[in-house]
Design a protein around this motif. Structure first.
Motif, mmCIF file in Angstrom:
data_model
loop_
_atom_site.group_PDB
_atom_site.id
_atom_site.type_symbol
_atom_site.label_atom_id
_atom_site.label_comp_id
_atom_site.label_asym_id
_atom_site.label_seq_id
_atom_site.Cartn_x
_atom_site.Cartn_y
_atom_site.Cartn_z
ATOM 1 N N LEU A 1 -4.129 6.113 7.739
ATOM 2 C CA LEU A 1 -3.915 4.825 8.391
ATOM 3 C C LEU A 1 -4.146 4.932 9.894
ATOM 4 N N ILE B 1 0.092 3.823 -2.649
ATOM 5 C CA ILE B 1 -1.192 4.523 -2.606
ATOM 6 C C ILE B 1 -0.968 5.872 -1.927
ATOM 7 N N THR C 1 0.817 -1.215 0.000
ATOM 8 C CA THR C 1 0.000 0.000 0.000
ATOM 9 C C THR C 1 0.854 1.271 0.000
ATOM 10 N N ASP D 1 -8.319 1.868 8.251
ATOM 11 C CA ASP D 1 -7.479 2.498 7.231
ATOM 12 C C ASP D 1 -8.373 2.916 6.072
ATOM 13 N N LYS E 1 -4.328 8.266 1.447
ATOM 14 C CA LYS E 1 -4.699 7.277 2.465
ATOM 15 C C LYS E 1 -4.563 7.884 3.852
ATOM 16 N N TYR F 1 -8.390 4.243 2.073
ATOM 17 C CA TYR F 1 -7.640 4.371 0.827
ATOM 18 C C TYR F 1 -8.562 4.964 -0.234
#
Length: 284
Positions: free
Chosen positions: A14, A9, A6, A28, A12, A30
């Motif tokens: 987290l 990405i 990830t 999380d 995002k 995304y």
């Protein structure tokens, strides 16, 4: 299945807390690399016999394919059975759904287009979130977002256990699998806090099938015909019960010939295309 990468990405967030009772109550988020949103949401729920697994482990890989198709993916952790017994797990899932709705604008999410998707124990919880979406049975009054709806618009259930106290009998009838769910130390017994054959009322309360109603969302169910851990009959009976109430057009059941408890047949491009065609129908 290895842990998904990830790092590439860019959009995002987290380890976002959605509640404060436990460190497990985090998620999380995304987003697709492009687009302003708001994006329809896949709520990814990991499996692991209700006692293990993580929001960032390999089970997330197929859900992350949704980023290429214009979906946001919200992957959640929840209290495991070693920390808290049922109904803590479904309470956490519903709290996470409400958190998503309450904070949809902040994270560019569409609060009216949510689907749950999980495998095994995650499939169970995805189905529970679907069939209990309009009920208050598992609401936590301490949740500051309790006023937000918990309903989802679609469910993807991969080989989830549904009726715990029928599993061993189904395995014995089929001559397949491992009939050890009735044991006092089985994952299902650990989840509800007592041997499942001594707690039929509690097992019924923990079954997604108990709550099927005309308000239940469309379901996409898949199960391997050679699953050694969860009998295929679990998904067949759930699909039949859902079809009786929602009609055949709202419930899809696919039995993947020769597939076990998950595995590559679920994650092929061809199979994922079917999953996303279902999600597109109901979330786009």
């Amino acid at each position: 299945m290895g842990k998904p990468n990830t790092q590439s990405i860019s959009r995002k967030w987290l380890n976002v807390p959605y509640a404060a009772q436990s460190p497990a109550q985090q998620l999380d988020i995304y987003l697709p690399e492009t687009g302003a949103g708001p994006f329809p949401v896949i709520v990814a729920i990991h499996g692991g016999a209700f006692k293990m697994g993580d929001k960032a482990d390999g089970q997330l890989t197929p859900m992350l394919e949704g980023l290429k198709r214009g979906y946001a993916v919200v992957s959640i952790n929840y209290r495991l059975s070693g920390e808290a017994i049922f109904p803590a797990q479904i309470q956490d899932v519903k709290r996470a759904i409400r958190f998503v709705r309450a904070n949809a604008r902040t994270y560019k999410l569409n609060p009216n287009k949510l689907a749950t998707w999980g495998g095994s124990a995650g499939g169970h919880l995805a189905a529970m979130a679907g069939t209990t979406g309009t009920l208050t049975d598992f609401d936590d009054p301490s949740d500051p977002n309790v006023g937000q709806p918990a309903r989802v618009q679609a469910v993807v259930d991969w080989f989830g256990p549904i009726q715990f106290d029928q599993m061993d009998a189904q395995f014995r009838a089929s001559g397949k699998g491992r009939p050890d769910h009735d044991a006092a130390n089985s994952p299902e017994s650990a989840l509800i806090g007592k041997p499942i054959q001594e707690a039929h009322d509690l097992v019924k309360r923990a079954s997604p099938a108990t709550y099927i109603s005309p308000a239940s969302p469309p379901f996409f169910i898949e199960h391997g015909t050679e699953d050694p851990l969860v009998p295929t009959e679990q998904s067949k009976l759930l699909a039949a019960a859902l079809q009786d109430v929602l009609g055949p057009a709202s419930v899809s059941l696919t039995l993947l010939e020769g597939a076990g408890h998950g595995g590559p047949q679920f994650n092929t491009p061809e199979n994922l295309a079917k999953v996303f065609a279902f999600l597109d129908k109901h979330l786009k």
